[in-house]
Design a protein around this motif. Structure first.
Motif, PDB file in Angstrom:
ATOM      1  N   MET A   1     -64.387 -23.645  43.503  1.00 29.89           N
ATOM      2  CA  MET A   1     -64.981 -23.422  44.829  1.00 29.89           C
ATOM      3  C   MET A   1     -66.483 -23.677  44.801  1.00 29.89           C
ATOM      4  SD  MET A   1     -63.180 -20.253  46.755  1.00 29.89           S
ATOM      5  CE  MET A   1     -63.175 -19.071  45.433  1.00 29.89           C
ATOM      6  N   LEU A   2     -67.121 -23.249  43.712  1.00 31.31           N
ATOM      7  CA  LEU A   2     -68.576 -23.461  43.610  1.00 31.31           C
ATOM      8  C   LEU A   2     -68.896 -24.950  43.545  1.00 31.31           C
ATOM      9  CD1 LEU A   2     -69.561 -20.625  41.108  1.00 31.31           C
ATOM     10  CD2 LEU A   2     -70.126 -20.765  43.528  1.00 31.31           C
ATOM     11  N   ILE A   3     -68.033 -25.700  42.859  1.00 32.70           N
ATOM     12  CA  ILE A   3     -68.265 -27.150  42.779  1.00 32.70           C
ATOM     13  C   ILE A   3     -68.049 -27.782  44.149  1.00 32.70           C
ATOM     14  CG2 ILE A   3     -67.393 -29.310  41.791  1.00 32.70           C
ATOM     15  CD1 ILE A   3     -66.767 -27.719  39.234  1.00 32.70           C
TER      16      ILE A   3
ATOM     17  N   ARG B   1     -76.529 -25.011  50.151  1.00 34.99           N
ATOM     18  CA  ARG B   1     -75.068 -25.102  50.143  1.00 34.99           C
ATOM     19  C   ARG B   1     -74.530 -23.793  49.589  1.00 34.99           C
ATOM     20  NH1 ARG B   1     -75.562 -30.181  46.511  1.00 34.99           N
ATOM     21  NH2 ARG B   1     -77.366 -28.944  46.005  1.00 34.99           N
ATOM     22  N   ARG B   2     -74.529 -22.766  50.427  1.00 37.02           N
ATOM     23  CA  ARG B   2     -74.152 -21.446  49.935  1.00 37.02           C
ATOM     24  C   ARG B   2     -72.825 -20.971  50.474  1.00 37.02           C
ATOM     25  NH1 ARG B   2     -80.085 -19.357  51.130  1.00 37.02           N
ATOM     26  NH2 ARG B   2     -81.107 -20.308  49.355  1.00 37.02           N
ATOM     27  N   TRP B   3     -72.402 -21.490  51.635  1.00 38.16           N
ATOM     28  CA  TRP B   3     -71.169 -20.959  52.188  1.00 38.16           C
ATOM     29  C   TRP B   3     -70.323 -22.028  52.862  1.00 38.16           C
ATOM     30  CZ3 TRP B   3     -73.203 -22.332  56.726  1.00 38.16           C
ATOM     31  CH2 TRP B   3     -74.531 -21.981  56.997  1.00 38.16           C
ATOM     32  N   PHE B   4     -69.026 -21.702  52.965  1.00 34.07           N
ATOM     33  CA  PHE B   4     -68.105 -22.511  53.762  1.00 34.07           C
ATOM     34  C   PHE B   4     -68.113 -21.933  55.170  1.00 34.07           C
ATOM     35  CE2 PHE B   4     -65.976 -22.878  49.560  1.00 34.07           C
ATOM     36  CZ  PHE B   4     -66.022 -24.255  49.447  1.00 34.07           C
ATOM     37  N   ASP B   5     -68.219 -22.780  56.155  1.00 34.92           N
ATOM     38  CA  ASP B   5     -68.157 -22.306  57.524  1.00 34.92           C
ATOM     39  C   ASP B   5     -66.704 -22.282  57.962  1.00 34.92           C
ATOM     40  OD1 ASP B   5     -68.702 -21.507  60.037  1.00 34.92           O
ATOM     41  OD2 ASP B   5     -70.382 -22.881  60.303  1.00 34.92           O
TER      42      ASP B   5
ATOM     43  N   VAL C   1     -70.595 -13.614  21.106  1.00 36.62           N
ATOM     44  CA  VAL C   1     -71.719 -13.453  22.037  1.00 36.62           C
ATOM     45  C   VAL C   1     -71.965 -14.756  22.800  1.00 36.62           C
ATOM     46  CG1 VAL C   1     -74.188 -13.069  22.193  1.00 36.62           C
ATOM     47  CG2 VAL C   1     -72.806 -11.666  20.659  1.00 36.62           C
ATOM     48  N   LEU C   2     -71.927 -15.864  22.042  1.00 32.71           N
ATOM     49  CA  LEU C   2     -72.144 -17.154  22.704  1.00 32.71           C
ATOM     50  C   LEU C   2     -71.028 -17.434  23.708  1.00 32.71           C
ATOM     51  CD1 LEU C   2     -73.490 -19.376  19.797  1.00 32.71           C
ATOM     52  CD2 LEU C   2     -74.732 -18.381  21.737  1.00 32.71           C
ATOM     53  N   GLY C   3     -69.781 -17.033  23.355  1.00 29.33           N
ATOM     54  CA  GLY C   3     -68.666 -17.203  24.285  1.00 29.33           C
ATOM     55  C   GLY C   3     -68.927 -16.463  25.587  1.00 29.33           C
ATOM     56  N   VAL C   4     -69.415 -15.218  25.452  1.00 24.52           N
ATOM     57  CA  VAL C   4     -69.721 -14.409  26.635  1.00 24.52           C
ATOM     58  C   VAL C   4     -70.787 -15.099  27.489  1.00 24.52           C
ATOM     59  CG1 VAL C   4     -70.854 -12.274  27.369  1.00 24.52           C
ATOM     60  CG2 VAL C   4     -69.033 -12.203  25.652  1.00 24.52           C
ATOM     61  N   PHE C   5     -71.828 -15.586  26.835  1.00 21.68           N
ATOM     62  CA  PHE C   5     -72.889 -16.267  27.589  1.00 21.68           C
ATOM     63  C   PHE C   5     -72.360 -17.515  28.295  1.00 21.68           C
ATOM     64  CE2 PHE C   5     -76.543 -14.423  24.887  1.00 21.68           C
ATOM     65  CZ  PHE C   5     -76.545 -13.290  25.685  1.00 21.68           C
ATOM     66  N   ALA C   6     -71.496 -18.252  27.598  1.00 27.02           N
ATOM     67  CA  ALA C   6     -70.984 -19.495  28.184  1.00 27.02           C
ATOM     68  C   ALA C   6     -70.173 -19.198  29.442  1.00 27.02           C
ATOM     69  CB  ALA C   6     -70.123 -20.236  27.158  1.00 27.02           C
ATOM     70  N   ILE C   7     -69.359 -18.130  29.393  1.00 23.61           N
ATOM     71  CA  ILE C   7     -68.522 -17.788  30.552  1.00 23.61           C
ATOM     72  C   ILE C   7     -69.392 -17.498  31.777  1.00 23.61           C
ATOM     73  CG2 ILE C   7     -67.014 -15.985  31.485  1.00 23.61           C
ATOM     74  CD1 ILE C   7     -65.711 -15.882  28.685  1.00 23.61           C
ATOM     75  N   ALA C   8     -70.517 -16.800  31.552  1.00 22.96           N
ATOM     76  CA  ALA C   8     -71.380 -16.487  32.691  1.00 22.96           C
ATOM     77  C   ALA C   8     -72.256 -17.677  33.082  1.00 22.96           C
ATOM     78  CB  ALA C   8     -72.253 -15.279  32.369  1.00 22.96           C
ATOM     79  N   ALA C   9     -72.602 -18.516  32.088  1.00 18.19           N
ATOM     80  CA  ALA C   9     -73.592 -19.570  32.342  1.00 18.19           C
ATOM     81  C   ALA C   9     -73.069 -20.637  33.303  1.00 18.19           C
ATOM     82  CB  ALA C   9     -74.016 -20.208  31.022  1.00 18.19           C
ATOM     83  N   ILE C  10     -71.772 -20.973  33.202  1.00 15.74           N
ATOM     84  CA  ILE C  10     -71.254 -22.074  34.036  1.00 15.74           C
ATOM     85  C   ILE C  10     -71.376 -21.732  35.523  1.00 15.74           C
ATOM     86  CG2 ILE C  10     -69.229 -23.476  34.576  1.00 15.74           C
ATOM     87  CD1 ILE C  10     -68.345 -22.974  31.635  1.00 15.74           C
ATOM     88  N   PRO C  11     -70.783 -20.595  35.980  1.00 19.48           N
ATOM     89  CA  PRO C  11     -70.973 -20.282  37.411  1.00 19.48           C
ATOM     90  C   PRO C  11     -72.433 -20.018  37.768  1.00 19.48           C
ATOM     91  CG  PRO C  11     -69.741 -18.534  36.289  1.00 19.48           C
ATOM     92  CD  PRO C  11     -69.876 -19.650  35.320  1.00 19.48           C
ATOM     93  N   ALA C  12     -73.186 -19.398  36.845  1.00 17.20           N
ATOM     94  CA  ALA C  12     -74.590 -19.111  37.162  1.00 17.20           C
ATOM     95  C   ALA C  12     -75.351 -20.405  37.423  1.00 17.20           C
ATOM     96  CB  ALA C  12     -75.246 -18.322  36.034  1.00 17.20           C
ATOM     97  N   ALA C  13     -75.076 -21.438  36.612  1.00 22.91           N
ATOM     98  CA  ALA C  13     -75.775 -22.711  36.800  1.00 22.91           C
ATOM     99  C   ALA C  13     -75.405 -23.332  38.140  1.00 22.91           C
ATOM    100  CB  ALA C  13     -75.422 -23.666  35.653  1.00 22.91           C
ATOM    101  N   LEU C  14     -74.104 -23.245  38.498  1.00 23.11           N
ATOM    102  CA  LEU C  14     -73.671 -23.814  39.783  1.00 23.11           C
ATOM    103  C   LEU C  14     -74.333 -23.075  40.942  1.00 23.11           C
ATOM    104  CD1 LEU C  14     -69.884 -24.303  38.969  1.00 23.11           C
ATOM    105  CD2 LEU C  14     -71.559 -26.110  39.352  1.00 23.11           C
TER     106      LEU C  14
END
Lengths: 398, 596
Positions: free
Chosen positions: A74-76, A89-93, A130-143
């Motif tokens: 959805m973020l993509i 580009r924050r929301w779907f109308d 720890v890196l796995g945890v960061f990666a999970i959050a980083a992808i949506p955070a970057a989007l």
């Protein structure tokens, strides 16, 4: 649900106060329409919560990766086709309301992190996890950062720390992991930077970490220091203005600082007991922008005073406290992580949102949980509460 | 699963609860400091805090024709605004104001009803005249809550002749505020129809912000704060049309406000050269908020002036559609250009019913090209028997008739191509006869088409199989950058030989000795066209004429439709002739002379 009747009562009190505050701030332009909509969102949210309560923890755990993938998709999509004012580009109308995928992403990230951590044992000092945890959050955070929505991206990033804590991460190691963020703040003053490096060295001396980790932490911190000006230039002009205005609002009295100053005046002039319901003068002058959404706390402060403002804070603290307590009693590790993460989400968002109305955190577009106007946030937060209540009801299950 | 939990330490919730209490404590302390410790300071600030942010309306982007004539622009006007909350509390002031404006006191109250609790200045009267403004200035001591604000207002300097293409603007409604993406506030203007609506996001600018000092004291008025820099508004983008003002004006005057439409496309690009629909009205009526009597005049008009007949009306196409029927038969090899049927005697017997030809004395024996030239109905009846309904509707669908063209205007509707399923559904299976096909073949019966769909098809014939999605807007310009709007190319799946035969037949309609469209002839260039006279339940036939020119190297495609006006060849074709003669040169000199 009855076992948590006080928790539920606190949530309903917050939502009720929110509806009232929305009516008070928007009735001049919109009459009852926004307040009524908020009531509808609230009812829908409670309906979603009662459905989520009945979903079994194991089912949620099994579907977590799917939900996470859907949220990222959805973020993509929103980045690809979203069309908001000024190129955002924050929301779907969806006609009836604007659906914000980033709100759903918050919950999806907590679910995914819960699944990831509950599949593993105690995390100790396993850098890989720890890196796995960061990666999970980083992808949506970057989007989300690209929407652009700095505030929500920061919240999603910050969610990793309480969950790492819950997973038993060594607390000195946690400090090391947090150090680049502190470095980002200290990088602008030579004195602050020297003190920061000295502290870092102290931690490393007492912590007995692996050499490779020490090298990595120092490397990242020095990189942050040298790249700081570049990062600053990467911010949009309005974001820079907000940070500068936060640091010194009086220099930006009629630009970005306007909101901060007006919000502080509105709250401050409310005094101990407030000006009374619907009596806010600053509100009536239309001085505080976004007062039914992000700046709703300034209206509560103005009309209900310190009594009302502190009341809202205590209610939110009580909610957070109860959810942490539930996290401490559930047997399912997945449920424990989820409750822990969700309580932290409410806490972080409350701190940033109320903080900005008081001028102690920068202005960001984050709603006050359960109180601000908005369909996406009401449904997402109530939905999360449903999972918490479901966990509590089945706390003996593994 | 149970064992994992057992070997792990139970997580301590003490630390997070302490952190939570600490963070909330920080907020509570800050709140306490603002509201209790520094209360008197902030109360004083609030009392003196009379600087209100008010918006400066951005002018909408200009709309100009291909030659640069301003079709829609902006002019400055003066609005009389009031601070709703304080004015509504002052009955004496309302009485004075009502006296000056010569309106009822309740009208003023109702204007401010929606924003009654707000201090944001709200317009009571827009576009006030000089005498009223002077009175307001003179009596300002009695009107502390009233202010005069200069605002840009949409104006259509060329009047009503571009109305249906351009559309108009109006005050945003509560529903639109709630549903539009993009921030609108009560009192803002928004495109309501036509290009104004379709290109709203380009045309609308970004409002600026200024600071107004508001004072509750006697004898002072809200006034602009000059020592604070205002945030200037950014005007909307300038939009360039494909249309030609002269051609559009001619189309408008040829319609004489009758029911009907005139539509011209550039076949090489799909650009809309002219689009006139009658009857029309003056869009300037809407620019400052339309009066109730003007609005009910427009709504009450039986001729429905709000409808853009080129894209929002469906008509039986009449004989013009014979080109499609014949094309479908040619494509399937059912006929050739030399095919002859039984001679036309003025009527044709099918089953137990007589189907008449428009020429009661009959056409005798004609071949295919000749049948189109003289528009013989009896020839088409016999061809239709061979073709059959399924082939007819399949070809119509294939050539995108009965489908929206995708023009850049809101509210376009699609025509209706009846099929076997359609008749089965409406009349029941086997409750209808094959006779319906005879009517469809000559463009009558259930068949309904919008003028634009038909003209796109003809553009395709003119251009040897390719037409372009029609576009009113050519480009937008902003800060030296331009963005072009180009319609996508659409291919008609029709063989070159079929196109050649249809084109030749169309040329004979105008250039041939017996052609029905001879009155559209031009002095130098060759014109190809087809006349139509469609029967309808509302009175006389609808007269229509469709054409393109020049025949060898087509530039323009044209459709003229006049409701209940009579025969296409006699009424519509001469109108098309005048449009063509303007386009191909005769009129241009006159127009230049007028401009000078």
């Amino acid at each position: 649900m009855m076992q948590q009747k006080w928790l539920l009562a606190a949530l309903l009190a917050l939502a009720g106060l929110g509806v009232f505050a929305i009516y008070s701030s928007s009735s001049a332009d919109f009459g009852w329409s926004l307040a009524l909509r908020q009531v509808i969102w609230c009812v829908l949210g409670i309906a979603v919560a009662s459905v989520m309560m009945r979903v079994r923890i194991k089912t949620l755990s099994a579907f977590a990766p799917l939900l996470y993938a859907a949220a990222i998709l959805m973020l993509i999509v929103i980045l690809a086709i979203g069309r908001g004012p000024h190129g955002t580009r924050r929301w779907f109308d969806l006609g009836l309301f604007r659906f914000q995928p980033s709100e759903v992403a918050k919950i999806a990230v907590i679910l995914m992190l819960s699944r990831y951590l509950s599949d593993r044992g105690a995390i100790g000092d396993s850098l890989k996890s720890v890196l796995g945890v960061f990666a999970i959050a980083a992808i949506p955070a970057a989007l989300i950062l690209n929407e652009p929505d700095l505030g929500t991206a920061v919240v999603v990033g910050f969610l990793t720390f309480p969950l790492l804590y819950a997973a038993g991460l060594d607390s000195l190691l946690m400090l090391l992991l947090l150090s680049p963020l502190i470095a980002l703040i200290c990088a602008w003053e030579v004195v602050a930077w020297v003190v920061f490096v000295a502290l870092l060295v102290t931690i490393v001396v007492f912590g007995r970490f692996k050499t490779s980790l020490i090298a990595l932490v120092f490397g990242v911190n020095f990189l942050v220091y040298s790249l700081a000006p570049r990062l600053w230039n990467g911010l949009a002009p309005y974001q820079q203005a907000r940070v500068l205005a936060f640091l010194n609002p009086d220099n930006y009295r009629f630009g970005a600082g306007f909101q901060i100053i007006q919000s502080k005046i509105a709250i401050g002039s409310g005094g101990f007991a407030g000006k009374g319901l619907l009596q806010g003068t600053q509100k009536a002058l239309g001085l505080v922008p976004a007062q039914h959404t992000d700046f709703i706390f300034s209206l509560v402060g103005e009309e209900l005073g310190f009594v009302g403002g502190a009341g809202v804070l205590l209610l939110l603290l009580f909610v957070v406290y109860r959810i942490y307590r539930i996290a401490g009693t559930v047997r399912s590790r997945f449920a424990m992580y989820f409750c822990f993460g969700f309580a932290s989400l409410i806490l972080i968002q409350t701190f940033i949102n109320v903080g900005m109305t008081l001028g102690i955190t920068p202005v960001t577009g984050l709603p006050l949980p359960f109180v601000s106007y908005g369909g996406s946030q009401m449904i997402v937060f109530w939905g999360g509460m449903g999972i918490v209540l479901g966990s509590s009801a089945s706390r003996k299950e593994y | 699963m149970a064992t994992i939990r057992d070997i792990l330490p139970v997580v301590s919730t003490r630390v997070p609860v302490i952190i939570a209490a600490g963070l909330i404590g920080i907020l509570a302390a800050a709140l306490f400091r603002l509201q209790v410790v520094e209360y008197s300071r902030y109360r004083r600030l609030a009392e003196n805090n009379y600087v209100v942010q008010a918006s400066i309306k951005a002018p909408r982007g200009e709309i100009i024709d291909r030659n640069g004539f301003v079709i829609a622009g902006s002019r400055q006007s003066f609005s009389i605004c009031a601070v709703p909350r304080s004015l509504l509390a002052n009955d004496e002031e309302i009485r004075v104001l009502a006296g000056i404006l010569e309106v009822d006191e309740d009208l003023i109250r109702s204007r401010l009803e929606h924003t009654a609790l707000s201090y944001r200045p709200t317009a009571i009267i827009r576009d006030a005249d000089f005498a009223t403004l002077s009175l307001i200035e003179e009596l300002y001591v009695d009107l502390p809550d009233v202010m005069v604000v200069s605002e840009p207002v949409r104006s259509y300097p060329r009047g009503p002749h571009f109305n249906h293409m351009i559309g108009y603007v109006g005050e945003v409604t509560q529903d639109e505020i709630a549903s539009e993406s993009g921030d609108y506030h009560p009192g803002d203007f928004i495109g309501k129809a036509g290009v104004e609506r379709y290109y709203e996001e380009y045309l609308r600018g970004v409002d600026g912000m200024r600071y107004v000092q508001f004072s509750a004291g006697q004898g002072t008025r809200p006034m602009e704060v000059t020592y604070l820099p205002a945030d200037n508004p950014r005007p909307g983008m300038r939009l360039v049309l494909n249309a030609d003002d002269g051609l559009q004006l001619l189309a408008h005057s040829l319609l004489k406000n009758r029911r009907g439409c005139i539509l011209a496309l550039d076949v090489r690009t799909g650009g809309v050269l002219a689009m006139a629909s009658g009857p029309t009205f003056d869009p300037n009526l809407f620019a400052t908020g339309i009066s109730i009597s003007d609005w009910s005049d427009i709504l009450g008009n039986e001729d429905k002036p709000l409808i853009n007949r080129a894209i929002q009306s469906r008509y039986p196409p009449g004989s013009v559609y014979k080109l499609v029927t014949v094309g479908a038969a040619l494509e399937r090899g059912l006929v050739t250009r030399r095919t002859r049927f039984k001679p036309c005697t003025g009527s044709y017997r099918f089953g137990n019913r007589d189907f008449g030809c428009w020429k009661k004395t009959g056409h005798g024996t004609v071949d295919l090209v000749g049948a189109i030239e003289v528009s013989c109905d009896v020839y088409l009846y016999q061809l239709a028997e061979r073709l059959g309904l399924d082939n007819f509707s399949a070809s119509s669908n294939e050539w995108l008739l009965g489908e929206r063209t995708g023009i850049d205007l809101p509210g376009e509707i699609a025509g209706l191509i009846p099929s076997t399923e359609y008749f089965d559904r409406v009349y029941g299976k086997r409750k209808w006869t094959r006779g319906v096909m005879l009517n469809l073949a000559i463009g009558q019966g259930e068949l309904l088409i919008t003028p634009l769909e038909l003209l796109c098809f003809i553009s395709g014939l003119a251009n040897w199989g390719t037409y372009y999605e029609p576009r009113c807007a050519k480009r937008v310009e902003h800060d030296g950058r331009t963005h072009h709007f180009e319609g996508e190319a659409v291919e008609l799946t029709m063989s070159r030989s079929t196109i050649g035969i249809l084109r030749e037949a169309m040329r004979n309609v105008v250039q041939g000795d017996h052609g029905t469209g001879r009155s559209a002839r031009q002095p130098v260039i060759e014109v190809a066209g087809k006349t139509g006279s469609s029967q309808n339940p509302h009175g006389d036939d609808h007269a229509s004429f469709i054409c393109f020119a020049p025949y060898d190297d087509p530039e323009i495609a044209l459709f003229v439709l006049l409701e209940n006006a009579g025969h296409g060849g006699a009424v519509a074709a001469p109108v098309a002739g005048e449009m063509l003669s303007y386009y191909f040169g005769e009129g241009i000199l006159q127009e230049v002379a007028v401009i000078r």
